[in-house]
Design an enzyme around this catalytic site. Structure first.
Site, PDB file in Angstrom:
ATOM      1  N   PHE A 149      72.547  58.789  58.787  1.00 39.89           N
ATOM      2  CA  PHE A 149      71.972  58.228  60.013  1.00 39.89           C
ATOM      3  C   PHE A 149      72.540  59.002  61.179  1.00 39.89           C
ATOM      4  O   PHE A 149      73.760  59.092  61.333  1.00 39.89           O
ATOM      5  CB  PHE A 149      72.294  56.742  60.149  1.00 39.89           C
ATOM      6  CG  PHE A 149      71.652  56.128  61.365  1.00 39.89           C
ATOM      7  CD1 PHE A 149      70.294  55.845  61.382  1.00 39.89           C
ATOM      8  CD2 PHE A 149      72.402  55.867  62.510  1.00 39.89           C
ATOM      9  CE1 PHE A 149      69.694  55.297  62.512  1.00 39.89           C
ATOM     10  CE2 PHE A 149      71.807  55.319  63.636  1.00 39.89           C
ATOM     11  CZ  PHE A 149      70.455  55.029  63.640  1.00 39.89           C
ATOM     12  N   ASP A 234      79.184  64.381  62.024  1.00 33.90           N
ATOM     13  CA  ASP A 234      78.765  63.224  62.808  1.00 33.90           C
ATOM     14  C   ASP A 234      79.824  62.138  62.603  1.00 33.90           C
ATOM     15  O   ASP A 234      79.833  61.456  61.576  1.00 33.90           O
ATOM     16  CB  ASP A 234      77.383  62.755  62.356  1.00 33.90           C
ATOM     17  CG  ASP A 234      76.906  61.522  63.127  1.00 33.90           C
ATOM     18  OD1 ASP A 234      77.720  60.938  63.873  1.00 33.90           O
ATOM     19  OD2 ASP A 234      75.727  61.149  62.971  1.00 33.90           O
ATOM     20  N   LYS A 263      79.889  55.588  69.902  1.00 32.62           N
ATOM     21  CA  LYS A 263      80.376  54.253  69.547  1.00 32.62           C
ATOM     22  C   LYS A 263      81.786  53.937  70.072  1.00 32.62           C
ATOM     23  O   LYS A 263      81.926  53.485  71.192  1.00 32.62           O
ATOM     24  CB  LYS A 263      80.276  54.053  68.027  1.00 32.62           C
ATOM     25  CG  LYS A 263      78.801  53.998  67.555  1.00 32.62           C
ATOM     26  CD  LYS A 263      78.602  53.330  66.219  1.00 32.62           C
ATOM     27  CE  LYS A 263      77.138  53.021  65.966  1.00 32.62           C
ATOM     28  NZ  LYS A 263      76.408  54.027  65.210  1.00 32.62           N
TER      29      LYS A 263
HETATM   30  C1  LIG Z   1      75.143  54.765  65.405  1.00 31.13           C
HETATM   31  C2  LIG Z   1      75.114  56.150  64.895  1.00 31.13           C
HETATM   32  C3  LIG Z   1      74.358  57.158  65.526  1.00 31.13           C
HETATM   33  C4  LIG Z   1      73.435  56.868  66.689  1.00 31.13           C
HETATM   34  O1  LIG Z   1      74.086  56.341  67.767  1.00 31.13           O
HETATM   35  P1  LIG Z   1      73.237  55.678  68.969  1.00 31.13           P
HETATM   36  O2  LIG Z   1      74.284  55.443  70.018  1.00 31.13           O
HETATM   37  O3  LIG Z   1      72.627  54.442  68.436  1.00 31.13           O
HETATM   38  O4  LIG Z   1      72.231  56.673  69.388  1.00 31.13           O
HETATM   39  C5  LIG Z   1      74.460  58.435  65.045  1.00 31.13           C
HETATM   40  N1  LIG Z   1      75.238  58.724  63.995  1.00 31.13           N
HETATM   41  C6  LIG Z   1      75.967  57.795  63.361  1.00 31.13           C
HETATM   42  C7  LIG Z   1      76.831  58.180  62.217  1.00 31.13           C
HETATM   43  C8  LIG Z   1      75.916  56.476  63.780  1.00 31.13           C
HETATM   44  O5  LIG Z   1      76.612  55.539  63.131  1.00 31.13           O
END
Ligand SMILES: *Cc1c(COP(=O)(O)O)cnc(C)c1O
Length: 414
Positions: A149, A234, A263
């Site tokens: 994700f 990521d 986050k």
């Molecule tokens: C939550 C998340 C995203 C996206 O973040 P947003 O602030 O919702 O755009 C991208 N990568 C990872 C691993 C995430 O957990």
């Protein structure tokens, strides 16, 4: 006075009193029907006065829980001084936060944005741009992995390749080769003359807390070096202390070329960033990328305040101790619920409880809410347990009790 309108005026407070989510908010979420009014540490208090133990942490965002005095102080002090100036001018807090992130990581450069998706997109752009300025514009494809994700923008949904998130939003953004998770042969075969980078979460969050073993991260690093690819991590979910180190990849002893974060770094204030080495970011010269809000004085005041606490000597050691405590508590919950709990997995304070396929993980999440315990569903029928990093052992024990009761109530119905 505004001109006549057929719609009645709605006062700021009027809706919450009625029941059910407002139809005025676009219905893209399956929300639980609870409204929170205030938070204290690991606890949320609803508008009806009920207290919930919050191990959702706003999806791994509230790393220091709710209303942490140091964050409140930093935010309010900055709010009284200066909120926003744009990136037309130097921003002192932004420079400080960038310097501190670079000092604490592999990185030499930081670009600030506002969300995880933007951070991932920025890293993708930077990787393509790197090969462009190296004289290889044909190297523009990024290898990614199923179950990943990376956010909800057009590029990041294409990157993760999750059909559910792409359906109806075509044409799909080209440039991604999404491979099965953990298939080494598929990976070596997929690397070609057009490959620019490999992008991966050290621990898949939304995908169900699937950890890449340390030796595989080392292997990815070696593959990238061998083929001249950039390694993009990521760490939007698993970074900022979540695993007991500042960033999850540190456990493997490797360094990426680029890394997306968001986050946790804002502790609840929207902050995102991508970090990179001087080499990997050499194409990002004036005019190549930008963000109106990114790294504004208010956001970076809070980011700095989060680092004040997370980088305090002993803080991450305490996270590691709590992580061990949580792991043991969840192992007991597993033992007490055979047949319903299939597996407990994850690292640090980013844990997943995989539920037997006969019961949807969402049912367990709802049962947890009924026990006044907040957890988050994830892929692979997993319930995510993501407490604030400053949670107490007593709260961890209480969480295990509440999760245990929730599982018992689900088992009765199943
Ligand atoms: C939550 C998340 C995203 C996206 O973040 P947003 O602030 O919702 O755009 C991208 N990568 C990872 C691993 C995430 O957990």
């Amino acid at each position: 006075m505004p001109t006549a309108t057929s719609k009645a005026t709605v006062s700021a407070k009027s809706h919450v009193a009625s029941s059910g989510p407002s139809p005025a908010v676009m219905g893209t979420y399956a929300r639980q029907d609870v409204v929170f009014e205030r938070g204290e540490g690991s606890w949320l208090i609803s508008t009806t006065g009920e207290k919930y133990l919050d191990f959702a942490s706003g999806v791994a965002v509230n790393v220091l829980g709710h209303a942490h005095p140091h964050l409140v102080q930093a935010l309010t002090a900055q709010a009284a001084m200066l909120w926003h100036t744009s990136n037309l001018y130097r921003v002192a807090n932004q420079e400080t936060l960038a310097e501190r992130l670079c000092a604490a990581t592999f990185a030499d450069k930081v670009f600030f944005c506002n969300s995880g998706a933007e951070a991932c997109e920025g890293a993708i752009k930077t990787a393509r741009r790197y090969h462009h300025v190296c004289g290889h514009p044909e190297r523009n494809r990024i290898i990614t992995f199923k179950g990943a994700f990376h956010g909800r923008t057009l590029a990041t949904i294409a990157a993760a390749g999750n059909e559910k998130y792409m359906e109806g939003f075509g044409p799909d953004m080209p440039g991604f080769d999404c491979l099965p998770f953990g298939d080494h042969d598929a990976l070596t075969k997929a690397i070609g003359p057009a490959t620019a980078a490999i992008m991966v979460e050290p621990i898949q969050g939304e995908g169900g807390i699937r950890t890449i073993p340390n030796q595989c991260l080392v292997g990815l690093r070696e593959l990238c070096d061998k083929h001249g690819l950039l390694l993009i991590l990521d760490e939007v979910q698993c970074g900022v202390g979540r695993t007991g180190r500042l960033f999850a990849h540190e456990w493997a002893g490797i360094k990426p070329d680029l890394m997306a974060i968001a986050k946790g770094i804002g502790g609840g204030f929207p902050v995102g960033a991508f970090l990179g080495t001087t080499e990997a970011t050499k194409g990002m010269v004036p005019g190549t990328h930008g963000s109106t809000f990114g790294g504004n004085p208010l956001a970076t005041a809070v980011g700095n305040a989060v680092l004040d606490v997370v980088l305090e000597p002993g803080f991450l050691d305490a996270v590691q101790r709590k992580a061990l405590y949580l792991k043991q508590a969840l192992a007991r919950v597993h033992d007490e619920n055979p047949g319903l709990v299939e597996e407990v997995r994850g690292a640090g304070l980013l844990m997943g409880v995989r539920i037997n396929a006969k019961v949807p993980a969402g049912d367990v999440v709802k049962a947890c809410t009924a026990e006044k315990f907040l957890a988050v569903g994830a892929g692979d029928n997993v319930v995510r347990i993501i407490p604030p990093l400053n949670v107490s052992e007593a709260e961890l024990a209480e969480a295990a009790n509440r999760l245990g009761r929730a599982l018992k109530s689900v088992a009765k119905v199943a």
